[in-house]
Design a protein around this motif. Structure first.
Motif, PDB file in Angstrom:
ATOM      1  N   GLY A  75      16.975  -2.811   2.216  1.00  9.42           N
ATOM      2  CA  GLY A  75      16.784  -1.592   2.985  1.00  9.42           C
ATOM      3  C   GLY A  75      17.829  -1.357   4.051  1.00  9.42           C
ATOM      4  O   GLY A  75      17.516  -0.834   5.120  1.00  9.42           O
ATOM      5  N   GLU A  76      19.084  -1.728   3.770  1.00  8.51           N
ATOM      6  CA  GLU A  76      20.164  -1.551   4.733  1.00  8.51           C
ATOM      7  C   GLU A  76      21.384  -0.907   4.087  1.00  8.51           C
ATOM      8  O   GLU A  76      21.640  -1.092   2.901  1.00  8.51           O
ATOM      9  CB  GLU A  76      20.592  -2.893   5.317  1.00  8.51           C
ATOM     10  N   VAL A  77      22.145  -0.209   4.910  1.00  5.63           N
ATOM     11  CA  VAL A  77      23.414   0.354   4.469  1.00  5.63           C
ATOM     12  C   VAL A  77      24.397  -0.805   4.329  1.00  5.63           C
ATOM     13  O   VAL A  77      24.583  -1.587   5.259  1.00  5.63           O
ATOM     14  CB  VAL A  77      23.962   1.382   5.485  1.00  5.63           C
ATOM     15  N   CYS A  78      24.996  -0.935   3.156  1.00  2.00           N
ATOM     16  CA  CYS A  78      25.937  -2.041   2.936  1.00  2.00           C
ATOM     17  C   CYS A  78      27.382  -1.571   2.829  1.00  2.00           C
ATOM     18  O   CYS A  78      28.301  -2.382   2.901  1.00  2.00           O
ATOM     19  CB  CYS A  78      25.550  -2.853   1.702  1.00  2.00           C
ATOM     20  N   PHE A  79      27.596  -0.246   2.675  1.00  2.00           N
ATOM     21  CA  PHE A  79      28.967   0.250   2.539  1.00  2.00           C
ATOM     22  C   PHE A  79      28.985   1.734   2.883  1.00  2.00           C
ATOM     23  O   PHE A  79      28.098   2.478   2.488  1.00  2.00           O
ATOM     24  CB  PHE A  79      29.449   0.021   1.112  1.00  2.00           C
ATOM     25  N   THR A  80      29.998   2.145   3.622  1.00  3.00           N
ATOM     26  CA  THR A  80      30.205   3.554   3.950  1.00  3.00           C
ATOM     27  C   THR A  80      31.684   3.864   3.798  1.00  3.00           C
ATOM     28  O   THR A  80      32.526   3.023   4.104  1.00  3.00           O
ATOM     29  CB  THR A  80      29.699   3.901   5.371  1.00  3.00           C
ATOM     30  N   TYR A  81      31.988   5.062   3.285  1.00  2.00           N
ATOM     31  CA  TYR A  81      33.374   5.407   3.003  1.00  2.00           C
ATOM     32  C   TYR A  81      33.522   6.916   2.838  1.00  2.00           C
ATOM     33  O   TYR A  81      32.538   7.637   2.680  1.00  2.00           O
ATOM     34  CB  TYR A  81      33.870   4.682   1.749  1.00  2.00           C
ATOM     35  N   THR A  82      34.755   7.383   2.882  1.00  7.64           N
ATOM     36  CA  THR A  82      35.067   8.794   2.718  1.00  7.64           C
ATOM     37  C   THR A  82      35.040   9.161   1.238  1.00  7.64           C
ATOM     38  O   THR A  82      35.500   8.393   0.401  1.00  7.64           O
ATOM     39  CB  THR A  82      36.462   9.101   3.298  1.00  7.64           C
ATOM     40  N   GLY A  83      34.493  10.327   0.923  1.00  3.74           N
ATOM     41  CA  GLY A  83      34.463  10.819  -0.452  1.00  3.74           C
ATOM     42  C   GLY A  83      33.110  10.672  -1.096  1.00  3.74           C
ATOM     43  O   GLY A  83      32.194  10.067  -0.542  1.00  3.74           O
ATOM     44  N   SER A  84      32.988  11.225  -2.304  1.00  2.00           N
ATOM     45  CA  SER A  84      31.691  11.267  -2.984  1.00  2.00           C
ATOM     46  C   SER A  84      31.566  10.293  -4.149  1.00  2.00           C
ATOM     47  O   SER A  84      30.491  10.156  -4.723  1.00  2.00           O
ATOM     48  CB  SER A  84      31.427  12.686  -3.500  1.00  2.00           C
ATOM     49  N   LYS A  85      32.639   9.641  -4.524  1.00  2.15           N
ATOM     50  CA  LYS A  85      32.598   8.712  -5.656  1.00  2.15           C
ATOM     51  C   LYS A  85      31.622   7.574  -5.366  1.00  2.15           C
ATOM     52  O   LYS A  85      31.573   7.055  -4.254  1.00  2.15           O
ATOM     53  CB  LYS A  85      33.999   8.146  -5.905  1.00  2.15           C
ATOM     54  N   VAL A  86      30.842   7.202  -6.386  1.00  3.72           N
ATOM     55  CA  VAL A  86      29.885   6.108  -6.230  1.00  3.72           C
ATOM     56  C   VAL A  86      30.629   4.789  -6.393  1.00  3.72           C
ATOM     57  O   VAL A  86      31.183   4.508  -7.457  1.00  3.72           O
ATOM     58  CB  VAL A  86      28.739   6.207  -7.257  1.00  3.72           C
ATOM     59  N   LEU A  87      30.677   4.012  -5.317  1.00  2.00           N
ATOM     60  CA  LEU A  87      31.335   2.708  -5.327  1.00  2.00           C
ATOM     61  C   LEU A  87      30.292   1.605  -5.204  1.00  2.00           C
ATOM     62  O   LEU A  87      29.103   1.880  -5.183  1.00  2.00           O
ATOM     63  CB  LEU A  87      32.348   2.629  -4.177  1.00  2.00           C
ATOM     64  N   SER A  88      30.748   0.380  -5.084  1.00  2.00           N
ATOM     65  CA  SER A  88      29.867  -0.781  -5.038  1.00  2.00           C
ATOM     66  C   SER A  88      29.941  -1.478  -3.683  1.00  2.00           C
ATOM     67  O   SER A  88      30.949  -1.397  -2.989  1.00  2.00           O
ATOM     68  CB  SER A  88      30.293  -1.765  -6.134  1.00  2.00           C
ATOM     69  N   CYS A  89      28.896  -2.191  -3.339  1.00  2.00           N
ATOM     70  CA  CYS A  89      28.899  -3.026  -2.130  1.00  2.00           C
ATOM     71  C   CYS A  89      29.543  -4.381  -2.415  1.00  2.00           C
ATOM     72  O   CYS A  89      29.818  -5.136  -1.494  1.00  2.00           O
ATOM     73  CB  CYS A  89      27.478  -3.252  -1.635  1.00  2.00           C
ATOM     74  N   PHE A  90      29.758  -4.681  -3.670  1.00  2.00           N
ATOM     75  CA  PHE A  90      30.350  -5.954  -4.048  1.00  2.00           C
ATOM     76  C   PHE A  90      31.874  -5.860  -3.998  1.00  2.00           C
ATOM     77  O   PHE A  90      32.443  -4.809  -4.255  1.00  2.00           O
ATOM     78  CB  PHE A  90      29.896  -6.359  -5.454  1.00  2.00           C
ATOM     79  N   PRO A  91      32.533  -6.973  -3.709  1.00  2.00           N
ATOM     80  CA  PRO A  91      34.008  -6.949  -3.631  1.00  2.00           C
ATOM     81  C   PRO A  91      34.695  -6.692  -4.971  1.00  2.00           C
ATOM     82  O   PRO A  91      35.800  -6.197  -5.005  1.00  2.00           O
ATOM     83  CB  PRO A  91      34.373  -8.334  -3.093  1.00  2.00           C
ATOM     84  N   CYS A  92      34.017  -7.010  -6.072  1.00  2.00           N
ATOM     85  CA  CYS A  92      34.603  -6.723  -7.386  1.00  2.00           C
ATOM     86  C   CYS A  92      34.088  -5.378  -7.879  1.00  2.00           C
ATOM     87  O   CYS A  92      33.178  -4.800  -7.298  1.00  2.00           O
ATOM     88  CB  CYS A  92      34.278  -7.834  -8.385  1.00  2.00           C
ATOM     89  N   LYS A  93      34.654  -4.873  -8.941  1.00  2.00           N
ATOM     90  CA  LYS A  93      34.243  -3.571  -9.477  1.00  2.00           C
ATOM     91  C   LYS A  93      32.814  -3.638  -9.998  1.00  2.00           C
ATOM     92  O   LYS A  93      32.279  -4.694 -10.287  1.00  2.00           O
ATOM     93  CB  LYS A  93      35.195  -3.145 -10.601  1.00  2.00           C
ATOM     94  N   THR A  94      32.199  -2.471 -10.173  1.00  2.00           N
ATOM     95  CA  THR A  94      30.850  -2.372 -10.666  1.00  2.00           C
ATOM     96  C   THR A  94      30.650  -3.161 -11.950  1.00  2.00           C
ATOM     97  O   THR A  94      31.405  -3.026 -12.900  1.00  2.00           O
ATOM     98  CB  THR A  94      30.472  -0.894 -10.914  1.00  2.00           C
TER      99      THR A  94
END
Length: 97
Positions: A75-94
Motif C-alpha cells: 500500500g505504498e508508492v514505490c516509483f514516481t516519474y514524468t510521463g504516462s508510460k507504465v513502468l516497473s518498481c523493479f530495477p530490471c524490466k517488467t
C-alpha cells in the motif's frame, strides 16, 4: 493535522513553478496513499497490473504529467516519474529475471 495540510498546500503551490528536472525531488517523497490522493485528486487514471508476481496500480495525472506506481501488497508508492508510460518498481524490466 493542520500543519500537515499547510505543508502540503505549500508543496503543491510551488510545483507549477518548478522545472521538470526538479520535479523528482518534490514528488519522490510521496509514499503514502493519503498523500498521493491529496496530490493527484480523483482525476488520475488508474491501471492495475502484475509484475514479477506482485500486484501494482499505475496512477497517471494528466494535469501533472506524472505517473505514480503503487505496490498494492504494501500500500505504498514505490516509483514516481514524468510521463504516462507504465513502468516497473523493479530495477530490471517488467517480468525480466
Amino acid at each position: 493535522m493542520n500543519r500537515f495540510l499547510v505543508k502540503l498546500f505549500s508543496f503543491v503551490m510551488f510545483l507549477p513553478s518548478t522545472h521538470a528536472s526538479e520535479d523528482d525531488k518534490y514528488y519522490n517523497p510521496i509514499r503514502t496513499l493519503d498523500t498521493l490522493f491529496e496530490v493527484i485528486g480523483d482525476d488520475a487514471s488508474k491501471y492495475k497490473f502484475y509484475d514479477q508476481g506482485m500486484s501494482f496500480t499505475h496512477y497517471f495525472s494528466s494535469e501533472l504529467n506524472r505517473s505514480f506506481i503503487v505496490n498494492n501488497e504494501i500500500g505504498e508508492v514505490c516509483f514516481t516519474y514524468t510521463g504516462s508510460k507504465v513502468l516497473s518498481c523493479f530495477p530490471c524490466k517488467t517480468d525480466d529475471d
